[in-house]
Design an enzyme around this catalytic site. Structure first.
Site, mmCIF file in Angstrom:
data_model
loop_
_atom_site.group_PDB
_atom_site.id
_atom_site.type_symbol
_atom_site.label_atom_id
_atom_site.label_comp_id
_atom_site.label_asym_id
_atom_site.label_seq_id
_atom_site.Cartn_x
_atom_site.Cartn_y
_atom_site.Cartn_z
ATOM 1 N N ASP A 1 0.820 -1.206 0.000
ATOM 2 C CA ASP A 1 0.000 0.000 0.000
ATOM 3 C C ASP A 1 0.856 1.260 0.000
ATOM 4 O O ASP A 1 0.463 2.292 -0.550
ATOM 5 C CB ASP A 1 -0.928 0.001 1.213
ATOM 6 C CG ASP A 1 -2.131 -0.907 1.006
ATOM 7 O OD1 ASP A 1 -2.090 -1.727 0.083
ATOM 8 O OD2 ASP A 1 -3.104 -0.794 1.775
ATOM 9 N N CYS B 1 1.605 -7.757 5.336
ATOM 10 C CA CYS B 1 1.033 -6.555 4.727
ATOM 11 C C CYS B 1 -0.483 -6.639 4.611
ATOM 12 O O CYS B 1 -1.092 -7.685 4.796
ATOM 13 C CB CYS B 1 1.700 -6.216 3.403
ATOM 14 S SG CYS B 1 3.476 -5.897 3.612
ATOM 15 N N ASP B 2 -1.057 -5.512 4.240
ATOM 16 C CA ASP B 2 -2.440 -5.199 4.570
ATOM 17 C C ASP B 2 -3.496 -6.194 4.100
ATOM 18 O O ASP B 2 -4.284 -6.694 4.881
ATOM 19 C CB ASP B 2 -2.800 -3.821 4.017
ATOM 20 C CG ASP B 2 -2.027 -2.709 4.701
ATOM 21 O OD1 ASP B 2 -1.040 -3.027 5.366
ATOM 22 O OD2 ASP B 2 -2.411 -1.554 4.574
ATOM 23 N N CYS C 1 5.113 -2.686 8.308
ATOM 24 C CA CYS C 1 5.481 -1.397 8.907
ATOM 25 C C CYS C 1 5.353 -1.423 10.426
ATOM 26 O O CYS C 1 4.502 -2.111 10.991
ATOM 27 C CB CYS C 1 4.651 -0.279 8.302
ATOM 28 S SG CYS C 1 5.016 -0.006 6.547
ATOM 29 N N SER D 1 -5.422 4.242 5.707
ATOM 30 C CA SER D 1 -4.366 3.358 6.162
ATOM 31 C C SER D 1 -4.420 3.278 7.684
ATOM 32 O O SER D 1 -4.914 4.194 8.348
ATOM 33 C CB SER D 1 -3.009 3.903 5.727
ATOM 34 O OG SER D 1 -1.964 3.324 6.475
#
Length: 555
Positions: free
Chosen positions: A79, A120-121, A192, A469
């Site tokens: 993203d 990740c997302d 992240c 986000s």
């Protein structure tokens, strides 16, 4: 075993021949279960670039426990790299492609079980959705979070770079200082470093019982992650032997636990989409109202970046998910009797994991707030709901009333912020960026971060039918339903209209009388629809954000 339909009997001689070509010993067929190892390995995304190492450890665990590990990959969108250009239209779409890929590979090859290795997302929920469809024995081990970067004595991560852009636009940060941020923010592989969507979903998956303890928080570069991966591989074989399908763990009780953990952590607003979508795959209705009900009785105990000063490595050091569940269970908020892939119930997992840092994980008597981190707002601007990360909103912005400044795309907002055209007190409205309208419901992280960096997050609110986000903070209300492309009230807002946001009261109100809205509605026309490619198919099939943006419509 399920794989017998592929490996056993004279008619399966061609199948065995192909498996032999893949390096499988015929003597193992029918004796060792076939375990699909699916990961999102690629060299584009720092959250995924190290997954080969994790997969190799999983394979060791599978084979040592008596299984045959067979690896395959799925796509994965970063993203951060897709942000603020057409790439972001494809991010949420990728969740459905990933779920489809897991379903296809599992069914087509007669696998007995799965180990899912996401990071990740959209990859975490996409893989879990696929496993839910298959109902195969499944264990999840993520790639783990990135370590925070350091700039002097300050811990930072990619969110700080995004906010640095806004500060640079306003002359508050020099080009050289922005370069320093850029160089220091992302020091290792992994998802992240804050409690953004990827890490939120990994924590919730651990709570659901589909992953072993520690999976949501052990940093990607720690050796403990490799040990966990080997244990996960072995446990997948045990799950096959016991016949523990994925749906055994995706129950109303476990989903209620996940909602409670979500509220206590103040997770990303994207978890609302993903938990609803996962529940949908197993036939459980999870209305938006349920999030408010759970939040009303759940204390907010953890405040990680972007809402607070701590990072995933700090959360892991403090005891992680199980330590939070331990505290919540003491208040009677967790059903500890639900099963987990470890073979023990959830209570056994958290019983002896006491929080090791009362600042990272607050005591029940000293929460950040007595209600949870997410809030669902309703009102004439969002008749079917909207979502805000209440835990990341400054106290003075919990109630806000101001004139609308309306934009029909994200790029125009960022340009307006850069040109210093956004006035304090206003409510920025970004529309036609919902699941159907964009298509793909892109994240609005660039506008929100730029507003924060410009020093406007204590004076300007933002409302959108898009999403945010997990790095977003401020009075940012997303997932407005119905979306503008379907003629929702957000499509009728004009510059200067007063919008009232009351987060404690759970209200989102457009202060325009119904007669005027009726006039505007009669003049409104839907924008041209995307009709080609994957976005065209997605736009034709996708449901609203209140339904998890699942694909249930007939194309």
């Amino acid at each position: 075993m399920r794989s017998d339909r592929v490996t056993q009997g004279p008619a399966r001689a061609p199948h065995r021949s192909l498996l032999r070509a893949a390096g499988v010993d015929r003597a193992d067929l029918g004796r060792r279960p076939l375990i699909g190892i699916t990961d999102s390995l690629n060299e584009l995304v720092p959250g995924h670039m190290h997954l080969r190492r994790i997969a190799e450890q999983v394979k060791h665990g599978v084979y040592q426990a008596g299984g045959i590990p067979l690896e395959f990959d799925v796509i994965g969108v970063c993203d951060g790299l897709a942000m603020n250009h057409e790439g972001m239209n494809y991010s949420l779409v990728s969740r459905e492609v990933i779920a489809d890929s897991v379903e296809i590979m599992g069914r087509a090859h007669g696998l007995d079980g799965l180990v899912l290795i996401p990071n990740c997302d959209k990859i975490v929920p996409g893989m879990v959705m696929g496993a839910a469809r298959l109902d195969l024995p499944t264990v999840v081990v993520s790639g783990g979070p990135m370590l925070a970067g350091h700039l002097g004595n300050r811990k930072i991560e990619n969110k700080d770079v995004l906010e640095g852009v806004g500060a640079h636009f306003r002359g508050r940060l020099s080009a050289a200082e922005l370069d320093e941020l850029e160089e220091a923010a992302c020091p290792t592989c992994g998802s992240c470093a804050g409690l953004f969507t990827a890490n939120s979903m990994s924590c919730l998956t651990e709570c659901l019982g589909l992953a072993l303890p520690g999976d949501g928080t052990i940093p990607a570069v720690f050796s403990a992650r490799s040990i966990l991966a080997r244990r996960t591989g072995a446990q997948a074989v045990e799950a096959v032997r016991e016949g523990w399908g994925a749906r055994r763990f995706l129950t109303p009780a476990s989903l209620q636990n996940a909602l409670t953990l979500d509220a206590a952590l103040g997770c990303s607003t994207n978890t609302v989409l993903h938990l609803i979508a996962i529940a949908h795959e197993v036939g459980i209705d999870l209305p938006l109202e349920r999030f408010n009900e759970v939040s009303a009785r759940t204390p907010h105990l953890v405040k990680l970046s972007p809402a607070g000063p701590w990072f995933m490595e700090d959360f892991d050091r403090a005891g992680g998910v199980m330590a939070v569940l331990h505290r919540l269970a003491r208040a009677g908020l967790i059903d500890g009797g639900v099963p987990t892939v470890s073979g023990r119930d959830l209570a056994h997992q958290y019983a002896h994991i006491h929080p090791r840092d009362d600042e990272v994980i607050r005591p029940l008597a000293r929460p950040y707030s007595h209600t949870g981190g997410l809030a669902i707002l309703f009102g004439n601007l969002a008749p079917r709901g909207a979502v805000v990360k209440e835990a990341a909103v400054l106290p003075q912005m919990l109630v806000h009333r101001g004139p609308a400044r309306v934009f029909d795309d994200e790029t125009s907002v960022v340009a307006a912020i850069a040109a210093d055209e956004i006035r304090p007190g206003c409510v920025v409205v970004i529309r036609y960026v919902g699941p159907k309208g964009a298509p793909g419901m892109p994240e609005m992280l660039t506008p929100t971060s730029t507003l924060v960096g410009a020093g406007l997050d204590d004076q300007v609110a933002l409302v959108t039918d898009g999403r945010f986000s997990g790095a977003t903070r401020g009075a940012c209300v997303g997932h407005v339903v119905p979306e503008a492309s379907e003629g929702g009230p957000i499509a009728l807002v004009s510059d200067g209209d007063l919008i009232s946001i009351d987060i404690p009261g759970r209200r989102l109100t457009l202060e325009v009388d119904e007669a005027e809205l009726a006039v505007r509605r009669s003049a409104w026309r839907p924008p041209p629809a995307v009709s080609r490619g994957v976005l065209g198919r997605y736009a034709a099939m996708v449901c609203g954000a209140d339904k998890g943006a699942t694909l249930d419509r007939t194309p």
